[in-house]
Write a protein that holds these residues in place. Sequence first.
Motif, PDB file in Angstrom:
ATOM      1  N   LEU A  72       0.829  -1.204   0.000  1.00  0.00           N
ATOM      2  CA  LEU A  72       0.000   0.000   0.000  1.00  0.00           C
ATOM      3  C   LEU A  72       0.866   1.258   0.000  1.00  0.00           C
ATOM      4  N   ALA A  73       1.875   1.266   0.860  1.00  0.00           N
ATOM      5  CA  ALA A  73       2.744   2.445   0.955  1.00  0.00           C
ATOM      6  C   ALA A  73       3.507   2.663  -0.347  1.00  0.00           C
ATOM      7  N   ALA A  74       3.965   1.581  -0.981  1.00  0.00           N
ATOM      8  CA  ALA A  74       4.676   1.709  -2.247  1.00  0.00           C
ATOM      9  C   ALA A  74       3.762   2.253  -3.339  1.00  0.00           C
ATOM     10  N   ALA A  75       2.495   1.827  -3.339  1.00  0.00           N
ATOM     11  CA  ALA A  75       1.551   2.335  -4.332  1.00  0.00           C
ATOM     12  C   ALA A  75       1.306   3.827  -4.139  1.00  0.00           C
ATOM     13  N   VAL A  76       1.075   4.238  -2.898  1.00  0.00           N
ATOM     14  CA  VAL A  76       0.862   5.664  -2.619  1.00  0.00           C
ATOM     15  C   VAL A  76       2.097   6.466  -3.008  1.00  0.00           C
ATOM     16  N   ALA A  77       3.277   5.957  -2.653  1.00  0.00           N
ATOM     17  CA  ALA A  77       4.513   6.664  -2.983  1.00  0.00           C
ATOM     18  C   ALA A  77       4.693   6.789  -4.493  1.00  0.00           C
ATOM     19  N   ALA A  78       4.360   5.742  -5.239  1.00  0.00           N
ATOM     20  CA  ALA A  78       4.503   5.792  -6.704  1.00  0.00           C
ATOM     21  C   ALA A  78       3.610   6.873  -7.298  1.00  0.00           C
ATOM     22  N   LEU A  92      10.635   7.001   0.368  1.00  0.00           N
ATOM     23  CA  LEU A  92      11.003   6.357   1.634  1.00  0.00           C
ATOM     24  C   LEU A  92       9.792   5.770   2.366  1.00  0.00           C
ATOM     25  N   LEU A  93       8.588   6.088   1.903  1.00  0.00           N
ATOM     26  CA  LEU A  93       7.381   5.695   2.639  1.00  0.00           C
ATOM     27  C   LEU A  93       7.279   4.193   2.897  1.00  0.00           C
ATOM     28  N   PRO A  94       7.532   3.322   1.919  1.00  0.00           N
ATOM     29  CA  PRO A  94       7.355   1.879   2.197  1.00  0.00           C
ATOM     30  C   PRO A  94       8.488   1.252   2.996  1.00  0.00           C
ATOM     31  N   PRO A 154      10.753   8.468 -14.156  1.00  0.00           N
ATOM     32  CA  PRO A 154      10.106   7.168 -14.405  1.00  0.00           C
ATOM     33  C   PRO A 154      10.700   6.019 -13.613  1.00  0.00           C
ATOM     34  N   ALA A 155      12.012   6.011 -13.385  1.00  0.00           N
ATOM     35  CA  ALA A 155      12.641   4.858 -12.733  1.00  0.00           C
ATOM     36  C   ALA A 155      12.138   4.643 -11.306  1.00  0.00           C
ATOM     37  N   PRO A 156      12.152   5.654 -10.424  1.00  0.00           N
ATOM     38  CA  PRO A 156      11.644   5.402  -9.071  1.00  0.00           C
ATOM     39  C   PRO A 156      10.158   5.097  -9.036  1.00  0.00           C
ATOM     40  N   VAL A 157       9.384   5.727  -9.912  1.00  0.00           N
ATOM     41  CA  VAL A 157       7.945   5.447  -9.953  1.00  0.00           C
ATOM     42  C   VAL A 157       7.714   4.004 -10.392  1.00  0.00           C
ATOM     43  N   ALA A 158       8.436   3.566 -11.419  1.00  0.00           N
ATOM     44  CA  ALA A 158       8.281   2.186 -11.896  1.00  0.00           C
ATOM     45  C   ALA A 158       8.728   1.184 -10.841  1.00  0.00           C
ATOM     46  N   ALA A 159       9.853   1.462 -10.166  1.00  0.00           N
ATOM     47  CA  ALA A 159      10.336   0.542  -9.141  1.00  0.00           C
ATOM     48  C   ALA A 159       9.349   0.434  -7.985  1.00  0.00           C
ATOM     49  N   LEU A 160       8.795   1.551  -7.555  1.00  0.00           N
ATOM     50  CA  LEU A 160       7.803   1.526  -6.480  1.00  0.00           C
ATOM     51  C   LEU A 160       6.536   0.799  -6.925  1.00  0.00           C
ATOM     52  N   ALA A 167       4.592  -7.035  -3.550  1.00  0.00           N
ATOM     53  CA  ALA A 167       4.274  -7.203  -2.133  1.00  0.00           C
ATOM     54  C   ALA A 167       2.811  -7.598  -1.949  1.00  0.00           C
ATOM     55  N   THR A 168       1.932  -6.996  -2.735  1.00  0.00           N
ATOM     56  CA  THR A 168       0.518  -7.350  -2.659  1.00  0.00           C
ATOM     57  C   THR A 168       0.296  -8.783  -3.119  1.00  0.00           C
ATOM     58  N   ALA A 169       0.985  -9.191  -4.185  1.00  0.00           N
ATOM     59  CA  ALA A 169       0.886 -10.580  -4.646  1.00  0.00           C
ATOM     60  C   ALA A 169       1.424 -11.540  -3.596  1.00  0.00           C
ATOM     61  N   SER A 170       2.452 -11.121  -2.860  1.00  0.00           N
ATOM     62  CA  SER A 170       3.002 -11.965  -1.805  1.00  0.00           C
ATOM     63  C   SER A 170       1.975 -12.219  -0.712  1.00  0.00           C
TER      64      SER A 170
END
Length: 212
Positions: A72-78, A92-94, A154-160, A167-170
């Motif tokens: 969730l945090a990674a999605a919001v950060a992206a 840094l959020l996730p 694009p790189a940090p947004v794509a990585a997040l 993580a959600t699939a996990s």
Amino acid sequence: MHTDDLIRHLAQGLAPVRRVPSPWSAAASWLLLALIVLGICVAVSGFRHDLAERLMLTEERINLAAALLTGLAAAVAAFQLALPDRSGRWALLPLPFAALWLSGLGWGCLRDLAEDGTLGLGTSFGCLRFIIAFGVPLTAAMLWMTRHAGPIRPAPVAALGGLAAAATASVGLSLVHHLDAAAMVLIWHGGSIAIVTLGAWLLGPRAMRAMT
């Protein structure tokens, strides 16, 4: 050319600009999509036979919550970083939630070693296939929803986005697949998440630029 004529000339053929949704509403929409995908998987595969027993363990609940909060945090950060006026510190959020998840699994490894004298290592390519199979389309959906970030960062947004999807699939995998050893979860879940995140970071920018 008169000023009025110049204005009319410049205004011809202009298309209205569609406003980008707020990061919070965009994250909620993506999460709904992720939950639908994982819900279909659970409906097809069924819950793992010992899920109720596992959820009675405080450690298991904390690890699942930490993994979900990481996504969730990674999605919001992206979605936040997809906007040019947002601080790069959103990346840094996730991290605190990921650290909590990894530390919980690390503690579980030490507990297993103390109790059984072994880490319970083994192979589980099914975990790898599941997380990648569900992480890739969810990452693609994230890249499409944040494609306006292609010219920005694009790189940090794509990585997040890859981290959020994997993580959600996990979390979904933990509901349907039986893995007791913390070391196996750490290796196979964590390794799969790392693969999806790295792949998104390397290939995502090109994909985002192609979508714009």
